[in-house]
Design a protein around this motif. Structure first.
Motif, PDB file in Angstrom:
ATOM      1  N   GLU A  31       5.350  13.431   5.391  1.00  0.00           N
ATOM      2  CA  GLU A  31       4.947  12.058   5.073  1.00  0.00           C
ATOM      3  C   GLU A  31       6.122  11.261   4.510  1.00  0.00           C
ATOM      4  OE1 GLU A  31       2.715   8.692   4.888  1.00  0.00           O
ATOM      5  OE2 GLU A  31       2.227  10.595   5.864  1.00  0.00           O
ATOM      6  N   VAL A  32       6.959  11.903   3.698  1.00  0.00           N
ATOM      7  CA  VAL A  32       8.161  11.220   3.201  1.00  0.00           C
ATOM      8  C   VAL A  32       9.013  10.757   4.375  1.00  0.00           C
ATOM      9  CG1 VAL A  32      10.349  11.536   1.976  1.00  0.00           C
ATOM     10  CG2 VAL A  32       8.233  12.403   0.976  1.00  0.00           C
ATOM     11  N   ALA A  33       9.250  11.670   5.325  1.00  0.00           N
ATOM     12  CA  ALA A  33      10.089  11.340   6.482  1.00  0.00           C
ATOM     13  C   ALA A  33       9.489  10.197   7.290  1.00  0.00           C
ATOM     14  CB  ALA A  33      10.280  12.580   7.346  1.00  0.00           C
ATOM     15  N   ARG A  34       8.202  10.286   7.581  1.00  0.00           N
ATOM     16  CA  ARG A  34       7.569   9.258   8.411  1.00  0.00           C
ATOM     17  C   ARG A  34       7.531   7.910   7.701  1.00  0.00           C
ATOM     18  NH1 ARG A  34       3.765  13.601   9.544  1.00  0.00           N
ATOM     19  NH2 ARG A  34       4.234  14.491  11.612  1.00  0.00           N
ATOM     20  N   THR A  35       7.290   7.926   6.403  1.00  0.00           N
ATOM     21  CA  THR A  35       7.265   6.678   5.636  1.00  0.00           C
ATOM     22  C   THR A  35       8.604   5.965   5.728  1.00  0.00           C
ATOM     23  OG1 THR A  35       5.616   7.557   4.099  1.00  0.00           O
ATOM     24  CG2 THR A  35       6.926   5.687   3.337  1.00  0.00           C
ATOM     25  N   ALA A  84      11.693   7.910   9.873  1.00  0.00           N
ATOM     26  CA  ALA A  84      12.415   8.976  10.563  1.00  0.00           C
ATOM     27  C   ALA A  84      11.511   9.693  11.558  1.00  0.00           C
ATOM     28  CB  ALA A  84      12.977   9.970   9.552  1.00  0.00           C
ATOM     29  N   THR A  85      12.132  10.480  12.422  1.00  0.00           N
ATOM     30  CA  THR A  85      11.411  11.293  13.396  1.00  0.00           C
ATOM     31  C   THR A  85      11.412  12.740  12.925  1.00  0.00           C
ATOM     32  OG1 THR A  85      12.144   9.847  15.190  1.00  0.00           O
ATOM     33  CG2 THR A  85      11.308  12.023  15.806  1.00  0.00           C
ATOM     34  N   VAL A  86      10.244  13.320  12.744  1.00  0.00           N
ATOM     35  CA  VAL A  86      10.125  14.663  12.175  1.00  0.00           C
ATOM     36  C   VAL A  86      10.407  15.725  13.236  1.00  0.00           C
ATOM     37  CG1 VAL A  86       8.554  16.325  11.105  1.00  0.00           C
ATOM     38  CG2 VAL A  86       8.487  13.911  10.420  1.00  0.00           C
ATOM     39  N   HIS A  87      11.247  16.682  12.876  1.00  0.00           N
ATOM     40  CA  HIS A  87      11.516  17.853  13.710  1.00  0.00           C
ATOM     41  C   HIS A  87      11.270  19.093  12.853  1.00  0.00           C
ATOM     42  CE1 HIS A  87      13.769  15.709  16.997  1.00  0.00           C
ATOM     43  NE2 HIS A  87      13.838  14.810  16.023  1.00  0.00           N
ATOM     44  N   ARG A  88      10.515  20.040  13.358  1.00  0.00           N
ATOM     45  CA  ARG A  88      10.295  21.296  12.635  1.00  0.00           C
ATOM     46  C   ARG A  88      11.231  22.369  13.170  1.00  0.00           C
ATOM     47  NH1 ARG A  88       4.225  22.959  10.850  1.00  0.00           N
ATOM     48  NH2 ARG A  88       3.565  21.009   9.865  1.00  0.00           N
ATOM     49  N   MET A  93       0.848  -1.193   0.000  1.00  0.00           N
ATOM     50  CA  MET A  93       0.000   0.000   0.000  1.00  0.00           C
ATOM     51  C   MET A  93       0.885   1.246   0.000  1.00  0.00           C
ATOM     52  SD  MET A  93      -2.895   1.207   2.763  1.00  0.00           S
ATOM     53  CE  MET A  93      -3.903  -0.224   2.410  1.00  0.00           C
ATOM     54  N   ALA A  94       0.575   2.180  -0.895  1.00  0.00           N
ATOM     55  CA  ALA A  94       1.367   3.410  -0.988  1.00  0.00           C
ATOM     56  C   ALA A  94       1.152   4.284   0.239  1.00  0.00           C
ATOM     57  CB  ALA A  94       0.975   4.173  -2.251  1.00  0.00           C
ATOM     58  N   PRO A  95       2.138   5.128   0.572  1.00  0.00           N
ATOM     59  CA  PRO A  95       2.012   6.018   1.730  1.00  0.00           C
ATOM     60  C   PRO A  95       0.827   6.976   1.568  1.00  0.00           C
ATOM     61  CG  PRO A  95       4.278   5.938   0.929  1.00  0.00           C
ATOM     62  CD  PRO A  95       3.439   5.251  -0.095  1.00  0.00           C
ATOM     63  N   ARG A  96       0.064   7.160   2.635  1.00  0.00           N
ATOM     64  CA  ARG A  96      -1.058   8.086   2.598  1.00  0.00           C
ATOM     65  C   ARG A  96      -0.556   9.523   2.598  1.00  0.00           C
ATOM     66  NH1 ARG A  96      -5.261   5.596   7.109  1.00  0.00           N
ATOM     67  NH2 ARG A  96      -5.616   3.563   6.087  1.00  0.00           N
ATOM     68  N   GLY A  97      -1.224  10.370   1.850  1.00  0.00           N
ATOM     69  CA  GLY A  97      -0.902  11.790   1.870  1.00  0.00           C
ATOM     70  C   GLY A  97       0.324  12.167   1.069  1.00  0.00           C
ATOM     71  N   LEU A  98       0.899  11.235   0.327  1.00  0.00           N
ATOM     72  CA  LEU A  98       2.089  11.535  -0.479  1.00  0.00           C
ATOM     73  C   LEU A  98       1.710  11.544  -1.951  1.00  0.00           C
ATOM     74  CD1 LEU A  98       5.115  12.055  -0.520  1.00  0.00           C
ATOM     75  CD2 LEU A  98       5.466   9.585  -0.682  1.00  0.00           C
TER      76      LEU A  98
END
Length: 380
Positions: free
Chosen positions: A178-182, A185-189, A1-6
Protein backbone atom coordinates in the motif's frame (compact mmCIF):
# COMPACT_ATOMS: atom_id res chain seq x y z
CA UNK A 1 -8.29 10.99 2.46
CA UNK A 2 -5.65 8.73 4.01
CA UNK A 3 -4.47 5.65 2.09
CA UNK A 4 -6.65 2.59 2.64
CA UNK A 5 -5.06 -0.38 4.34
CA UNK A 6 -2.08 1.58 5.70
CA UNK A 7 -1.83 1.51 9.50
CA UNK A 8 -1.25 5.05 10.76
CA UNK A 9 0.47 7.14 11.86
CA UNK A 10 3.49 6.38 9.68
CA UNK A 11 6.91 6.92 11.23
CA UNK A 12 9.77 7.47 8.81
CA UNK A 13 13.15 6.83 10.41
CA UNK A 14 15.63 8.63 8.19
CA UNK A 15 15.11 11.90 6.33
CA UNK A 16 17.49 11.62 3.40
CA UNK A 17 16.37 11.81 -0.21
CA UNK A 18 14.20 8.68 -0.14
CA UNK A 19 12.79 9.01 3.36
CA UNK A 20 11.80 12.63 2.82
CA UNK A 21 10.34 11.87 -0.60
CA UNK A 22 8.22 9.11 0.95
CA UNK A 23 7.03 11.54 3.59
CA UNK A 24 6.08 14.14 1.00
CA UNK A 25 4.19 11.58 -1.07
CA UNK A 26 2.32 10.06 1.88
CA UNK A 27 1.43 13.50 3.26
CA UNK A 28 0.07 14.50 -0.15
CA UNK A 29 -2.13 11.36 -0.03
CA UNK A 30 -3.51 12.39 3.36
CA UNK A 31 -1.46 10.17 5.67
CA UNK A 32 -0.33 11.26 9.12
CA UNK A 33 3.48 11.14 9.05
CA UNK A 34 6.05 11.33 11.85
CA UNK A 35 9.72 11.99 11.07
CA UNK A 36 12.83 10.98 13.01
CA UNK A 37 16.49 11.32 12.10
CA UNK A 38 19.71 11.31 14.14
CA UNK A 39 20.67 14.50 12.29
CA UNK A 40 18.59 17.42 13.64
CA UNK A 41 19.41 19.57 10.63
CA UNK A 42 18.32 16.93 8.10
CA UNK A 43 15.09 16.35 10.00
CA UNK A 44 14.45 20.10 10.25
CA UNK A 45 14.76 20.50 6.48
CA UNK A 46 12.37 17.58 5.91
CA UNK A 47 9.87 19.12 8.31
CA UNK A 48 10.19 22.57 6.73
CA UNK A 49 9.35 21.26 3.25
CA UNK A 50 6.28 19.43 4.56
CA UNK A 51 7.36 15.78 4.73
CA UNK A 52 5.90 15.28 8.21
CA UNK A 53 6.02 16.34 11.84
CA UNK A 54 8.59 15.38 14.47
CA UNK A 55 8.01 12.14 16.33
CA UNK A 56 7.21 13.25 19.90
CA UNK A 57 8.70 10.21 21.65
CA UNK A 58 12.24 9.25 22.63
CA UNK A 59 13.94 6.87 20.19
CA UNK A 60 17.14 6.68 22.18
CA UNK A 61 15.73 4.95 25.25
CA UNK A 62 15.21 1.24 25.82
CA UNK A 63 12.54 -0.23 23.52
CA UNK A 64 9.32 -1.02 25.38
CA UNK A 65 9.76 1.87 27.84
CA UNK A 66 8.23 4.64 25.76
CA UNK A 67 7.79 7.81 27.89
CA UNK A 68 4.42 9.34 28.58
CA UNK A 69 3.27 11.94 26.10
CA UNK A 70 4.82 10.19 23.11
CA UNK A 71 1.54 10.49 21.22
CA UNK A 72 -0.19 7.86 19.15
CA UNK A 73 2.28 5.06 18.42
CA UNK A 74 2.98 4.46 14.75
CA UNK A 75 1.08 1.75 12.90
CA UNK A 76 3.71 1.61 10.16
CA UNK A 77 7.43 2.30 10.41
CA UNK A 78 9.46 2.99 7.27
CA UNK A 79 13.17 2.53 7.95
CA UNK A 80 15.09 4.82 5.58
CA UNK A 81 18.36 4.75 7.50
CA UNK A 82 21.81 4.30 5.88
CA UNK A 83 22.31 0.71 4.66
CA UNK A 84 24.95 -0.19 7.25
CA UNK A 85 22.54 0.41 10.16
CA UNK A 86 19.24 -0.55 8.51
CA UNK A 87 19.09 -3.98 10.16
CA UNK A 88 19.70 -2.52 13.62
CA UNK A 89 17.00 0.13 13.15
CA UNK A 90 14.52 -2.46 11.83
CA UNK A 91 15.04 -4.67 14.90
CA UNK A 92 14.84 -1.66 17.22
CA UNK A 93 11.55 -0.61 15.57
CA UNK A 94 10.03 -4.09 15.91
CA UNK A 95 10.91 -4.08 19.61
CA UNK A 96 9.91 -0.48 20.26
CA UNK A 97 6.52 -0.52 18.52
CA UNK A 98 4.70 -3.83 19.17
CA UNK A 99 2.08 -4.48 16.53
CA UNK A 100 3.47 -1.97 14.02
CA UNK A 101 4.38 -3.05 10.51
CA UNK A 102 8.05 -2.33 9.84
CA UNK A 103 9.47 -2.08 6.35
CA UNK A 104 12.82 -0.88 5.08
CA UNK A 105 13.88 0.58 1.75
CA UNK A 106 17.55 -0.46 1.65
CA UNK A 107 18.83 -1.48 -1.78
CA UNK A 108 20.15 -4.87 -0.53
CA UNK A 109 17.52 -7.12 1.03
CA UNK A 110 19.18 -10.38 2.02
CA UNK A 111 21.43 -8.89 4.68
CA UNK A 112 18.57 -7.19 6.59
CA UNK A 113 16.34 -10.25 6.28
CA UNK A 114 19.08 -12.45 7.73
CA UNK A 115 19.59 -10.04 10.65
CA UNK A 116 15.89 -10.13 11.51
CA UNK A 117 15.82 -13.93 11.25
CA UNK A 118 18.88 -14.18 13.52
CA UNK A 119 17.18 -11.92 16.09
CA UNK A 120 14.19 -14.30 16.12
CA UNK A 121 16.44 -17.35 16.53
CA UNK A 122 18.39 -15.85 19.44
CA UNK A 123 15.22 -14.68 21.19
CA UNK A 124 15.72 -10.93 20.74
CA UNK A 125 12.51 -10.89 18.73
CA UNK A 126 9.49 -13.17 18.95
CA UNK A 127 8.30 -14.92 15.82
CA UNK A 128 5.22 -12.67 15.79
CA UNK A 129 7.41 -9.57 15.89
CA UNK A 130 9.65 -10.82 13.11
CA UNK A 131 6.62 -11.55 10.94
CA UNK A 132 5.73 -7.85 10.91
CA UNK A 133 8.92 -6.99 8.99
CA UNK A 134 8.87 -6.75 5.18
CA UNK A 135 11.88 -5.79 3.09
CA UNK A 136 11.22 -3.45 0.17
CA UNK A 137 13.29 -1.55 -2.37
CA UNK A 138 12.00 1.43 -4.35
CA UNK A 139 13.97 1.53 -7.60
CA UNK A 140 14.16 5.31 -7.78
CA UNK A 141 16.62 8.01 -6.89
CA UNK A 142 18.59 11.01 -8.05
CA UNK A 143 22.25 11.95 -8.34
CA UNK A 144 21.62 14.56 -5.66
CA UNK A 145 21.15 13.43 -2.06
CA UNK A 146 19.62 14.74 1.14
CA UNK A 147 16.17 16.10 1.99
CA UNK A 148 16.63 19.23 -0.13
CA UNK A 149 16.58 17.01 -3.24
CA UNK A 150 13.38 15.18 -2.21
CA UNK A 151 10.16 15.30 -4.19
CA UNK A 152 6.87 13.54 -3.61
CA UNK A 153 6.63 12.31 -7.20
CA UNK A 154 10.02 10.55 -7.09
CA UNK A 155 8.46 7.07 -7.17
CA UNK A 156 5.78 7.66 -9.80
CA UNK A 157 5.75 4.70 -12.23
CA UNK A 158 8.99 3.36 -10.71
CA UNK A 159 9.36 -0.31 -9.73
CA UNK A 160 9.03 -0.95 -6.00
CA UNK A 161 10.20 -4.44 -5.06
CA UNK A 162 8.55 -6.17 -2.09
CA UNK A 163 10.61 -9.06 -0.70
CA UNK A 164 8.28 -10.81 1.72
CA UNK A 165 9.80 -13.65 3.71
CA UNK A 166 8.21 -17.06 4.22
CA UNK A 167 6.99 -15.98 7.66
CA UNK A 168 5.86 -12.45 6.74
CA UNK A 169 2.37 -11.66 8.02
CA UNK A 170 -0.19 -10.99 5.24
CA UNK A 171 -1.15 -7.67 6.83
CA UNK A 172 2.47 -6.57 6.82
CA UNK A 173 2.87 -7.41 3.14
CA UNK A 174 -0.38 -5.59 2.36
CA UNK A 175 0.79 -2.48 4.21
CA UNK A 176 4.15 -2.49 2.41
CA UNK A 177 2.43 -2.75 -0.96
CA UNK A 178 0.00 0.00 0.00
CA UNK A 179 2.90 2.37 0.69
CA UNK A 180 4.28 1.68 -2.79
CA UNK A 181 0.94 2.08 -4.54
CA UNK A 182 0.09 5.26 -2.64
CA UNK A 183 3.33 6.77 -3.92
CA UNK A 184 2.48 5.84 -7.51
CA UNK A 185 5.02 3.02 -7.82
CA UNK A 186 4.56 -0.34 -9.53
CA UNK A 187 4.77 -3.28 -7.11
CA UNK A 188 7.02 -6.23 -7.96
CA UNK A 189 7.30 -9.26 -5.67
CA UNK A 190 10.66 -11.04 -5.51
CA UNK A 191 12.61 -13.34 -3.26
CA UNK A 192 15.35 -11.42 -1.41
CA UNK A 193 18.13 -13.53 -2.94
CA UNK A 194 16.78 -13.05 -6.47
CA UNK A 195 16.44 -9.33 -5.83
CA UNK A 196 20.03 -8.95 -4.68
CA UNK A 197 21.36 -10.88 -7.66
CA UNK A 198 19.26 -8.73 -9.99
CA UNK A 199 20.32 -5.34 -8.62
CA UNK A 200 23.95 -6.46 -8.61
CA UNK A 201 23.73 -6.62 -12.41
CA UNK A 202 21.28 -3.85 -13.34
CA UNK A 203 22.23 -1.26 -10.71
CA UNK A 204 25.47 -1.98 -8.89
CA UNK A 205 27.56 -2.99 -11.92
CA UNK A 206 26.61 0.15 -13.91
CA UNK A 207 27.63 2.28 -10.91
CA UNK A 208 30.99 0.53 -10.72
CA UNK A 209 31.54 0.84 -14.47
CA UNK A 210 30.64 4.54 -14.49
CA UNK A 211 32.97 5.24 -11.57
CA UNK A 212 35.85 3.31 -13.16
CA UNK A 213 35.47 5.15 -16.46
CA UNK A 214 35.20 8.51 -14.69
CA UNK A 215 38.32 7.81 -12.64
CA UNK A 216 40.29 7.75 -15.93
CA UNK A 217 39.30 11.40 -16.46
CA UNK A 218 41.06 12.80 -13.41
CA UNK A 219 44.29 13.68 -15.22
CA UNK A 220 42.79 14.20 -18.66
CA UNK A 221 43.75 17.56 -20.25
CA UNK A 222 40.92 20.07 -20.47
CA UNK A 223 41.43 20.31 -24.24
CA UNK A 224 40.64 16.61 -24.56
CA UNK A 225 37.55 16.82 -22.36
CA UNK A 226 36.29 19.71 -24.50
CA UNK A 227 35.76 17.20 -27.29
CA UNK A 228 33.39 15.03 -25.20
CA UNK A 229 29.73 14.63 -26.07
CA UNK A 230 26.68 12.80 -24.85
CA UNK A 231 28.40 9.41 -25.06
CA UNK A 232 30.77 10.27 -22.23
CA UNK A 233 28.12 12.14 -20.26
CA UNK A 234 25.65 9.26 -20.52
CA UNK A 235 28.24 6.66 -19.57
CA UNK A 236 29.49 8.57 -16.52
CA UNK A 237 26.31 10.29 -15.27
CA UNK A 238 25.79 8.09 -12.22
CA UNK A 239 29.46 8.40 -11.22
CA UNK A 240 28.37 11.59 -9.42
CA UNK A 241 26.55 9.49 -6.79
CA UNK A 242 27.35 9.61 -3.07
CA UNK A 243 30.57 7.59 -2.40
CA UNK A 244 29.72 6.93 1.25
CA UNK A 245 26.35 5.41 0.33
CA UNK A 246 27.90 3.21 -2.35
CA UNK A 247 30.57 1.90 0.00
CA UNK A 248 27.76 0.52 2.16
CA UNK A 249 25.74 -0.86 -0.77
CA UNK A 250 28.65 -2.62 -2.45
CA UNK A 251 29.90 -4.11 0.82
CA UNK A 252 26.41 -5.44 1.63
CA UNK A 253 26.00 -7.10 -1.77
CA UNK A 254 29.62 -8.13 -2.35
CA UNK A 255 29.02 -11.87 -3.05
CA UNK A 256 26.54 -11.24 -5.89
CA UNK A 257 28.59 -8.37 -7.35
CA UNK A 258 31.77 -10.43 -7.29
CA UNK A 259 30.26 -13.14 -9.49
CA UNK A 260 29.44 -10.53 -12.13
CA UNK A 261 32.82 -8.85 -11.86
CA UNK A 262 34.53 -12.19 -12.45
CA UNK A 263 32.65 -12.41 -15.75
CA UNK A 264 33.55 -8.83 -16.65
CA UNK A 265 37.18 -9.59 -15.87
CA UNK A 266 37.09 -12.53 -18.28
CA UNK A 267 35.72 -10.28 -21.01
CA UNK A 268 38.36 -7.62 -20.30
CA UNK A 269 41.16 -10.18 -20.31
CA UNK A 270 39.84 -11.49 -23.61
CA UNK A 271 39.71 -7.98 -25.12
CA UNK A 272 43.14 -7.03 -23.78
CA UNK A 273 44.71 -10.15 -25.25
CA UNK A 274 43.11 -9.39 -28.60
CA UNK A 275 44.10 -5.71 -28.58
CA UNK A 276 47.71 -6.56 -27.78
CA UNK A 277 47.94 -8.08 -31.25
CA UNK A 278 45.03 -6.65 -33.27
CA UNK A 279 46.45 -7.81 -36.58
CA UNK A 280 46.61 -11.48 -35.55
CA UNK A 281 44.33 -13.91 -37.38
CA UNK A 282 40.84 -13.77 -35.92
CA UNK A 283 41.53 -10.67 -33.79
CA UNK A 284 39.14 -8.38 -35.62
CA UNK A 285 36.47 -11.07 -35.60
CA UNK A 286 36.85 -11.42 -31.83
CA UNK A 287 36.45 -7.66 -31.35
CA UNK A 288 33.36 -7.72 -33.56
CA UNK A 289 31.92 -10.59 -31.52
CA UNK A 290 32.44 -8.68 -28.28
CA UNK A 291 30.63 -5.66 -29.72
CA UNK A 292 27.85 -7.90 -31.05
CA UNK A 293 27.43 -9.48 -27.62
CA UNK A 294 26.96 -5.97 -26.26
CA UNK A 295 24.36 -5.27 -28.93
CA UNK A 296 22.49 -8.44 -27.99
CA UNK A 297 22.48 -7.57 -24.30
CA UNK A 298 21.36 -4.00 -24.93
CA UNK A 299 18.51 -5.23 -27.12
CA UNK A 300 17.05 -7.09 -24.12
CA UNK A 301 16.54 -3.93 -22.04
CA UNK A 302 12.78 -3.26 -21.83
CA UNK A 303 11.48 -0.39 -23.93
CA UNK A 304 8.97 2.36 -23.27
CA UNK A 305 6.55 1.64 -20.39
CA UNK A 306 8.24 -1.75 -19.90
CA UNK A 307 7.15 -2.95 -23.34
CA UNK A 308 9.39 -5.13 -25.51
CA UNK A 309 12.40 -3.25 -26.91
CA UNK A 310 11.63 -1.27 -30.05
CA UNK A 311 13.92 0.59 -32.42
CA UNK A 312 12.95 4.22 -33.05
CA UNK A 313 14.02 6.61 -35.76
CA UNK A 314 15.72 9.83 -34.72
CA UNK A 315 14.96 13.26 -36.14
CA UNK A 316 17.69 15.76 -35.20
CA UNK A 317 16.78 19.45 -35.10
CA UNK A 318 19.28 22.30 -34.69
CA UNK A 319 18.05 24.83 -32.11
CA UNK A 320 19.54 28.04 -30.80
CA UNK A 321 20.60 28.09 -27.15
CA UNK A 322 17.90 30.61 -26.23
CA UNK A 323 14.78 30.38 -24.05
CA UNK A 324 11.70 28.80 -25.63
CA UNK A 325 13.40 26.98 -28.50
CA UNK A 326 12.80 23.44 -27.24
CA UNK A 327 9.17 24.10 -26.33
CA UNK A 328 8.63 25.67 -29.76
CA UNK A 329 9.98 22.58 -31.52
CA UNK A 330 7.83 20.27 -29.41
CA UNK A 331 4.79 22.42 -30.10
CA UNK A 332 5.35 21.96 -33.83
CA UNK A 333 5.89 18.20 -33.32
CA UNK A 334 2.52 18.07 -31.58
CA UNK A 335 0.90 20.08 -34.37
CA UNK A 336 2.25 17.49 -36.83
CA UNK A 337 0.46 14.79 -34.84
CA UNK A 338 3.58 12.75 -34.19
CA UNK A 339 4.20 11.23 -30.74
CA UNK A 340 7.60 11.73 -29.14
CA UNK A 341 8.93 8.36 -27.97
CA UNK A 342 12.13 9.74 -26.44
CA UNK A 343 14.06 13.00 -26.30
CA UNK A 344 17.62 14.10 -25.68
CA UNK A 345 19.79 17.13 -26.24
CA UNK A 346 23.39 17.32 -27.40
CA UNK A 347 25.31 20.58 -27.38
CA UNK A 348 27.66 21.68 -30.11
CA UNK A 349 31.20 22.45 -28.94
CA UNK A 350 32.11 26.08 -29.64
CA UNK A 351 28.66 27.16 -30.90
CA UNK A 352 25.62 28.35 -29.00
CA UNK A 353 23.35 25.81 -30.59
CA UNK A 354 22.04 22.42 -29.57
CA UNK A 355 20.98 19.31 -31.40
CA UNK A 356 17.59 18.13 -30.23
CA UNK A 357 17.26 14.41 -30.95
CA UNK A 358 13.60 13.39 -31.22
CA UNK A 359 12.89 9.66 -31.30
CA UNK A 360 9.74 8.65 -33.16
CA UNK A 361 8.28 5.52 -34.71
CA UNK A 362 10.30 4.62 -37.77
CA UNK A 363 7.36 4.98 -40.12
CA UNK A 364 6.79 8.62 -39.09
CA UNK A 365 10.32 9.94 -39.46
CA UNK A 366 9.93 11.39 -42.94
CA UNK A 367 6.54 12.86 -42.10
CA UNK A 368 7.98 14.70 -39.10
CA UNK A 369 11.08 15.77 -41.00
CA UNK A 370 8.93 17.34 -43.71
CA UNK A 371 6.61 19.02 -41.19
CA UNK A 372 9.43 20.59 -39.17
CA UNK A 373 11.31 21.68 -42.28
CA UNK A 374 8.14 23.39 -43.49
CA UNK A 375 8.01 25.28 -40.20
CA UNK A 376 11.51 26.62 -40.79
CA UNK A 377 13.48 24.31 -38.50
CA UNK A 378 16.86 23.04 -39.63
CA UNK A 379 16.58 19.25 -39.62
CA UNK A 380 19.82 17.28 -39.89
Amino acid sequence: MAPRGLPEPVLIRGTGLLGTSIGLGLRAAGADVYLADPSPSAQAVAEDIGAGRPYPGDLTGTPGQEPAGAGTPPGTVVVASPPDVTGQVVIDSLLRFPGAVVLDIASVKGQVQRQVQAAVVDGTLTGAQGALYVGTHPMAGRERSGPVAARGQLFTAAPWVVCAGEDSAPEAVAAAEEVARTLGATVHRMDAADHDASVALISHLPQIAASLVSSRLQETPAASLALSGNGLRDTTRIAASDPQLWVQILAANAPDILQILYGVRQDLDRLIATMEDPSAPGARLDIAQLMAEGNAGHARIPGKHGAPPQAFAVVTVIVDDTPGQISAVLQDVGTAGVNVEDLRMDHSAGYEVGMLEISVLAGRKQELTDALSAQGWKVV
